[in-house]
Design an enzyme around this catalytic site. Structure first.
Site, PDB file in Angstrom:
ATOM      1  N   TYR A  96     -96.825 -99.897  58.155  1.00  0.00           N
ATOM      2  CA  TYR A  96     -96.744-100.748  56.964  1.00  0.00           C
ATOM      3  C   TYR A  96     -98.097-101.408  56.706  1.00  0.00           C
ATOM      4  CZ  TYR A  96     -94.043-103.721  53.709  1.00  0.00           C
ATOM      5  OH  TYR A  96     -93.513-104.336  52.599  1.00  0.00           O
ATOM      6  N   SER A 184     -93.798 -97.681  63.893  1.00  0.00           N
ATOM      7  CA  SER A 184     -93.405 -98.756  62.988  1.00  0.00           C
ATOM      8  C   SER A 184     -92.840 -98.148  61.692  1.00  0.00           C
ATOM      9  CB  SER A 184     -94.580 -99.694  62.730  1.00  0.00           C
ATOM     10  OG  SER A 184     -94.145-100.868  62.074  1.00  0.00           O
ATOM     11  N   GLN A 185     -93.403 -98.476  60.540  1.00  0.00           N
ATOM     12  CA  GLN A 185     -92.959 -97.827  59.308  1.00  0.00           C
ATOM     13  C   GLN A 185     -93.016 -96.306  59.476  1.00  0.00           C
ATOM     14  OE1 GLN A 185     -94.128 -98.479  54.741  1.00  0.00           O
ATOM     15  NE2 GLN A 185     -95.765 -97.449  55.843  1.00  0.00           N
ATOM     16  N   ASP A 273     -90.550-106.953  71.054  1.00  0.00           N
ATOM     17  CA  ASP A 273     -90.879-106.645  69.658  1.00  0.00           C
ATOM     18  C   ASP A 273     -90.032-107.505  68.723  1.00  0.00           C
ATOM     19  OD1 ASP A 273     -91.409-105.479  67.161  1.00  0.00           O
ATOM     20  OD2 ASP A 273     -91.636-103.485  68.044  1.00  0.00           O
ATOM     21  N   HIS A 303     -94.854-105.801  69.065  1.00  0.00           N
ATOM     22  CA  HIS A 303     -95.080-104.773  68.044  1.00  0.00           C
ATOM     23  C   HIS A 303     -96.582-104.526  67.969  1.00  0.00           C
ATOM     24  CE1 HIS A 303     -93.239-102.461  64.815  1.00  0.00           C
ATOM     25  NE2 HIS A 303     -94.307-102.708  64.078  1.00  0.00           N
TER      26      HIS A 303
END
Length: 325
Positions: A96, A184-185, A273, A303
């Site tokens: 992201y 992640s994304q 996270d 994260h």
């Protein structure tokens, strides 16, 4: 197995391996995505491919300028072993607010014998977004763009871009095997891509965002999920549209694509996270239908980039390239 209590979600590690929540999925989920895929297939897709001079002669580098299904221009990058044609291809999906990445990010995969293709997500990196979103808001980011209009929700458009990019790669690049990877994304998009398209041979999805979304909204303490909370606080303080928001999100929840995935999968998650709660990552992991799957757990990682896990990613890719040579 070691008991670890201190992590987001307050579920011990043993329980995470058996965590299988009920799906919040609509009956027309498959029909909806079949219609979206058909729309992409009927669109005109173009991509300009330009060879770039690069000092490392063992690799070839190409800049890609992709015209997606709605003519949104998207920047991409292709890195491959020099002089090689029919080789494995890995679709890389970025995190992201990130971008397609640098050539240096992908040289290691080329040296293992695989090509890597990486596109900016629309509206992120250097790429535009030609979609028109009817519900504007003061909340920065992309999570709530078109949130009340499923057909034009931001991530529906992103998933359609991915379908278009995979279809283009199939015709332009004569690959032998197809992989997907992201964190992640990018981890959520890799899961969605594999579930949507079905032609992938192996997959890496690390600390995947966009999984088990409704649950993650209740637990996450930072990151993009906060955009939805802030959107509701500012625009719908009494949650009158909450069910509509959740219904839209259910169509892009990567968890709902996991039952269609039956290929080797490597995942990773940090137990501290606060952006992607471990429970949401394990929900996706446990929903995968493949027997050849593993999830690497890092108790004190949040994260963040994880160099130890990068070594495991390289070993996984090498294994699944070598066995098909």
């Amino acid at each position: 197995m070691i008991e670890i209590e201190r992590h987001m979600g307050a579920i011990n590690l043993n329980s995470l391996y058996t965590y299988k929540p009920e799906f919040n999925i609509n009956r027309d989920f498959d029909q909806f995505w079949s219609s979206q895929r058909l729309q992409v297939e009927e669109a005109t897709i173009k991509c300009d491919v330009t060879l770039r001079e690069y000092p490392v002669k063992e690799v070839e580098v190409y800049d890609l300028f992709f015209q997606s299904w709605d003519e949104t221009p998207i920047h991409g990058l292709l890195v491959k072993p020099a002089g090689k044609k029919e080789i494995p291809l890995i679709h890389h999906f970025h995190g992201y607010t990130g971008d397609r990445g640098l050539v240096a990010d992908f040289i290691k995969w080329a040296l293992l014998g695989s090509a890597v293709i990486s596109f900016d997500i629309r509206g992120q990196g250097k790429s535009s977004d030609f979609a028109r979103y009817p519900n504007g808001c003061r909340i920065p980011g992309w999570m709530t763009k078109g949130i009340l209009e499923l057909q034009n929700y931001y991530y529906v458009n992103v998933y359609k871009d991915i379908i278009a990019q995979i279809q283009w790669a199939e015709t332009y690049l004569p690959y032998t095997r197809l992989g997907a990877m992201g964190a992640s994304q990018g981890g959520g998009l890799a899961l969605a891509a594999a579930g949507l398209y079905g032609n992938f041979d192996f997959l890496i999805s690390d600390w995947p965002f966009l999984t088990h979304i409704e649950h993650a909204l209740d637990i996450a303490c930072s990151g993009p999920y906060m955009e939805i909370k802030q959107y509701l606080k500012v625009h719908d303080p009494q949650y009158k549209t909450f069910e509509q928001v959740m219904e839209t999100l259910s169509y892009v929840d990567a968890l709902h694509f996991c039952p269609a995935i039956n290929i080797p999968v490597l995942m990773g998650i940090g137990l501290e996270d606060a952006v992607v709660p471990p429970t949401s990552a394990f929900a996706a992991f446990n929903a995968l239908q493949t027997q050849e799957k593993s999830i690497e757990v890092y108790p004190q990682y949040i994260h963040e980039a994880n160099p130890f896990h990068e070594e495991k990613r390289m070993a996984f890719i090498y294994k699944h390239i070598e066995k098909w040579r």
